[in-house]
Design a protein around this motif. Structure first.
Motif, PDB file in Angstrom:
ATOM      1  N   LYS A 379       0.831  -1.205   0.000  1.00  0.00           N
ATOM      2  CA  LYS A 379       0.000   0.000   0.000  1.00  0.00           C
ATOM      3  C   LYS A 379       0.865   1.253   0.000  1.00  0.00           C
ATOM      4  O   LYS A 379       0.551   2.260  -0.645  1.00  0.00           O
ATOM      5  N   TRP A 380       1.968   1.184   0.715  1.00  0.00           N
ATOM      6  CA  TRP A 380       2.886   2.314   0.812  1.00  0.00           C
ATOM      7  C   TRP A 380       3.643   2.523  -0.508  1.00  0.00           C
ATOM      8  O   TRP A 380       3.899   3.643  -0.926  1.00  0.00           O
ATOM      9  N   LEU A 381       4.002   1.409  -1.188  1.00  0.00           N
ATOM     10  CA  LEU A 381       4.784   1.492  -2.413  1.00  0.00           C
ATOM     11  C   LEU A 381       3.947   1.828  -3.648  1.00  0.00           C
ATOM     12  O   LEU A 381       4.460   2.424  -4.604  1.00  0.00           O
ATOM     13  N   THR A 382       2.677   1.447  -3.641  1.00  0.00           N
ATOM     14  CA  THR A 382       1.845   1.575  -4.846  1.00  0.00           C
ATOM     15  C   THR A 382       1.812   2.989  -5.427  1.00  0.00           C
ATOM     16  O   THR A 382       1.984   3.166  -6.639  1.00  0.00           O
ATOM     17  N   PRO A 383       1.599   4.033  -4.615  1.00  0.00           N
ATOM     18  CA  PRO A 383       1.589   5.393  -5.188  1.00  0.00           C
ATOM     19  C   PRO A 383       2.910   5.741  -5.866  1.00  0.00           C
ATOM     20  O   PRO A 383       2.920   6.389  -6.918  1.00  0.00           O
ATOM     21  N   TYR A 384       4.021   5.296  -5.262  1.00  0.00           N
ATOM     22  CA  TYR A 384       5.316   5.578  -5.878  1.00  0.00           C
ATOM     23  C   TYR A 384       5.434   4.872  -7.219  1.00  0.00           C
ATOM     24  O   TYR A 384       5.898   5.444  -8.205  1.00  0.00           O
ATOM     25  N   LEU A 385       5.013   3.620  -7.263  1.00  0.00           N
ATOM     26  CA  LEU A 385       5.093   2.849  -8.502  1.00  0.00           C
ATOM     27  C   LEU A 385       4.220   3.464  -9.594  1.00  0.00           C
ATOM     28  O   LEU A 385       4.597   3.497 -10.756  1.00  0.00           O
ATOM     29  N   ASN A 386       3.055   3.964  -9.204  1.00  0.00           N
ATOM     30  CA  ASN A 386       2.147   4.573 -10.179  1.00  0.00           C
ATOM     31  C   ASN A 386       2.715   5.882 -10.744  1.00  0.00           C
ATOM     32  O   ASN A 386       2.532   6.194 -11.927  1.00  0.00           O
ATOM     33  N   ASN A 387       3.407   6.633  -9.889  1.00  0.00           N
ATOM     34  CA  ASN A 387       3.960   7.924 -10.316  1.00  0.00           C
ATOM     35  C   ASN A 387       5.327   7.789 -10.990  1.00  0.00           C
ATOM     36  O   ASN A 387       5.788   8.714 -11.658  1.00  0.00           O
ATOM     37  N   PRO A 389       6.573   4.840 -13.109  1.00  0.00           N
ATOM     38  CA  PRO A 389       6.468   3.504 -13.727  1.00  0.00           C
ATOM     39  C   PRO A 389       7.768   2.984 -14.334  1.00  0.00           C
ATOM     40  O   PRO A 389       7.920   1.780 -14.523  1.00  0.00           O
ATOM     41  N   THR A 390       8.710   3.862 -14.628  1.00  0.00           N
ATOM     42  CA  THR A 390       9.962   3.410 -15.247  1.00  0.00           C
ATOM     43  C   THR A 390      11.053   3.159 -14.207  1.00  0.00           C
ATOM     44  O   THR A 390      12.134   2.702 -14.560  1.00  0.00           O
ATOM     45  N   LYS A 391      10.760   3.465 -12.951  1.00  0.00           N
ATOM     46  CA  LYS A 391      11.762   3.288 -11.897  1.00  0.00           C
ATOM     47  C   LYS A 391      11.721   1.859 -11.354  1.00  0.00           C
ATOM     48  O   LYS A 391      10.708   1.166 -11.435  1.00  0.00           O
ATOM     49  N   SER A 392      12.836   1.425 -10.805  1.00  0.00           N
ATOM     50  CA  SER A 392      12.888   0.107 -10.172  1.00  0.00           C
ATOM     51  C   SER A 392      13.048   0.280  -8.666  1.00  0.00           C
ATOM     52  O   SER A 392      13.555   1.289  -8.194  1.00  0.00           O
ATOM     53  N   ILE A 393      12.598  -0.721  -7.941  1.00  0.00           N
ATOM     54  CA  ILE A 393      12.650  -0.660  -6.481  1.00  0.00           C
ATOM     55  C   ILE A 393      13.303  -1.932  -5.954  1.00  0.00           C
ATOM     56  O   ILE A 393      13.040  -3.028  -6.449  1.00  0.00           O
ATOM     57  N   ALA A 394      14.175  -1.783  -4.981  1.00  0.00           N
ATOM     58  CA  ALA A 394      14.767  -2.943  -4.304  1.00  0.00           C
ATOM     59  C   ALA A 394      14.090  -3.108  -2.957  1.00  0.00           C
ATOM     60  O   ALA A 394      13.993  -2.151  -2.182  1.00  0.00           O
ATOM     61  N   VAL A 395      13.589  -4.307  -2.687  1.00  0.00           N
ATOM     62  CA  VAL A 395      12.963  -4.613  -1.405  1.00  0.00           C
ATOM     63  C   VAL A 395      13.836  -5.643  -0.699  1.00  0.00           C
ATOM     64  O   VAL A 395      14.081  -6.727  -1.231  1.00  0.00           O
ATOM     65  N   LEU A 396      14.317  -5.296   0.478  1.00  0.00           N
ATOM     66  CA  LEU A 396      15.194  -6.189   1.237  1.00  0.00           C
ATOM     67  C   LEU A 396      14.445  -6.779   2.419  1.00  0.00           C
ATOM     68  O   LEU A 396      13.718  -6.083   3.118  1.00  0.00           O
ATOM     69  N   ALA A 397      14.608  -8.073   2.631  1.00  0.00           N
ATOM     70  CA  ALA A 397      13.982  -8.746   3.768  1.00  0.00           C
ATOM     71  C   ALA A 397      14.977  -9.731   4.365  1.00  0.00           C
ATOM     72  O   ALA A 397      16.016 -10.032   3.768  1.00  0.00           O
TER      73      ALA A 397
END
Length: 405
Positions: A379-387, A389-397
């Motif tokens: 939910k937190w990432l979705t607005p960023y992804l929508n705005n 769309p050409t950027k990539s995101i790294a998620v670390l767990a």
């Protein structure tokens, strides 16, 4: 040769053991490759088979071999010794700790009355045999009305026992050390669990012998035993003129024992053949026996032997923006110097990029389940992804399964 920083140039120093503290993004892989190639260039009598280069994953070993190959090919002068080395790199011992142990055990199998065709279990295959050993052990002990099984099940359910036995198998090295030091369980139920584990471990060992296989722990322990042979130990010491270890902060006591046996018997530092690269912040194999304070202790040992050893710290970071590095410096300094069992000095990193960025925190204080946590992150990432769309995101767990979820 690539342009090296002053600290990296110091780490290229010859005729000295070298311990390099290298944070993420500090160019340690570049340094590792440059050091390897430099050894070949400066020592025409040394071939790739005389340089033992160890990493902690097969992927890292493959990348290291490829980069060394490319570096040798693109060297400005390409002396004859380097040309010859290029042809031998495919057989060079650039591998993992377990890969190295497997090579030694096969080479000296007959002298140890072992089969040279013994294969190595994958983690999944090992887990399958462990579960089989646990199941068969519990069935047999139930038929024999074993008192330890009866006592454990009077306190806890059977599914808990299976979980505990599985955990014991995963910590077999720690249990072996525990028993070797003549320690005794502190409660009746822990004593019962230890007895049940020893039964299942014996059966697991028998199953491996029947199939003529080793697991990863066997590779390490059998290699330790192998190198107790003075003749074999001397042969290995003479074969490897240089030992290069990446991610050495994850080295456990048994692996470190193997490395020392590849050096001089009385003083491992006297041969000046060690090149160790590591970073305490990236100690991720503590579940396998690696110790958070090992790198700090190693630094002290090297500093106390300044005539034969050198310590270098790479503080430049070429990967991240100052907006990320600076807050993490404060965080790690507090964690290492105030939140660990022993004082672990922290060396701050310095960002060398012109990248801009930001660090933000998102605290899930009301989350009851992990699925809720994943939903909140999405939910937190979705607005960023929508705005963007050409950027990539790294998620670390912490674990791969969490990333997949």
């Amino acid at each position: 040769m690539k342009q090296l920083t002053p600290s990296q140039k110091t780490a290229m120093k010859e005729n000295s053991n070298m311990l390099v503290e290298a944070g993420a993004g500090s160019g340690k892989t570049t340094l590792f490759v440059e050091r390897y190639c430099n050894i070949l260039i400066k020592n025409s009598h040394i071939a790739p088979e005389n340089i033992l280069a160890l990493t902690f994953t097969k992927k890292a070993a493959a990348e290291c071999r490829n980069r060394i190959y490319e570096q040798c090919l693109t060297h400005q002068t390409t002396p004859p010794c380097l040309t010859q080395a290029i042809e031998q790199l495919h057989n060079a011992p650039i591998t993992t700790f377990h890969g190295f142990c497997s090579l030694l055990l096969k080479e000296f199998a007959l002298s140890q009355e072992q089969s040279p065709y013994t294969s190595v279990l994958t983690e999944d295959a090992s887990l399958f045999l462990i579960n089989k050993a646990i199941k068969n052990t519990l069935s047999k002990l139930a038929l024999n009305k074993d008192p330890h099984l009866k006592h454990y099940l009077s306190e806890l359910p059977e599914h808990r026992l299976k979980q505990d036995l599985l955990h014991c198998h995963k910590q077999s090295s720690a249990i072996k050390t525990f028993l070797k030091n003549n320690h005794a369980p502190t409660t009746d139920i822990s004593h019962a669990l230890l007895e049940l584990y020893q039964h299942s471990h014996t059966l697991y060992t028998d199953l491996k012998h029947q199939q003529d296989v080793y697991d990863y722990d066997d590779l390490i322990h059998h290699t330790e035993d192998l190198l107790e042979n003075a003749t074999i130990q001397k042969k290995i010491q003479e074969r490897y003129c240089f030992l290069m270890i990446d991610e050495c902060q994850d080295t456990d006591p048994h692996q470190w024992n193997i490395l020392q046996k590849c050096c001089s018997l009385h003083n491992p530092l006297s041969d000046k053949k060690l090149f160790l690269v590591g970073d305490t912040k990236q100690c991720i194999y503590r579940f396998r026996g690696a110790e958070l304070g090992f790198f700090t202790s190693l630094s002290t040992t090297f500093k106390n032997n300044a005539a034969s050893s050198t310590c270098v710290t790479l503080t430049d970071n070429f990967r991240s923006s100052p907006d990320l590095i600076n807050p993490f410096n404060l965080l790690f300094k507090h964690l290492f110097e105030h939140s660990t069992n022993r004082l672990t000095p922290y060396t701050a990193l310095e960002a060398k990029t012109n990248l801009s960025g930001a660090l933000s925190g998102y605290f899930l204080k009301d989350t009851a389940q992990q699925t809720d946590e994943y939903a909140n992150i999405l939910k937190w990432l979705t607005p960023y992804l929508n705005n963007n769309p050409t950027k990539s995101i790294a998620v670390l767990a912490r674990e791969r399964r969490q990333c997949e979820a």
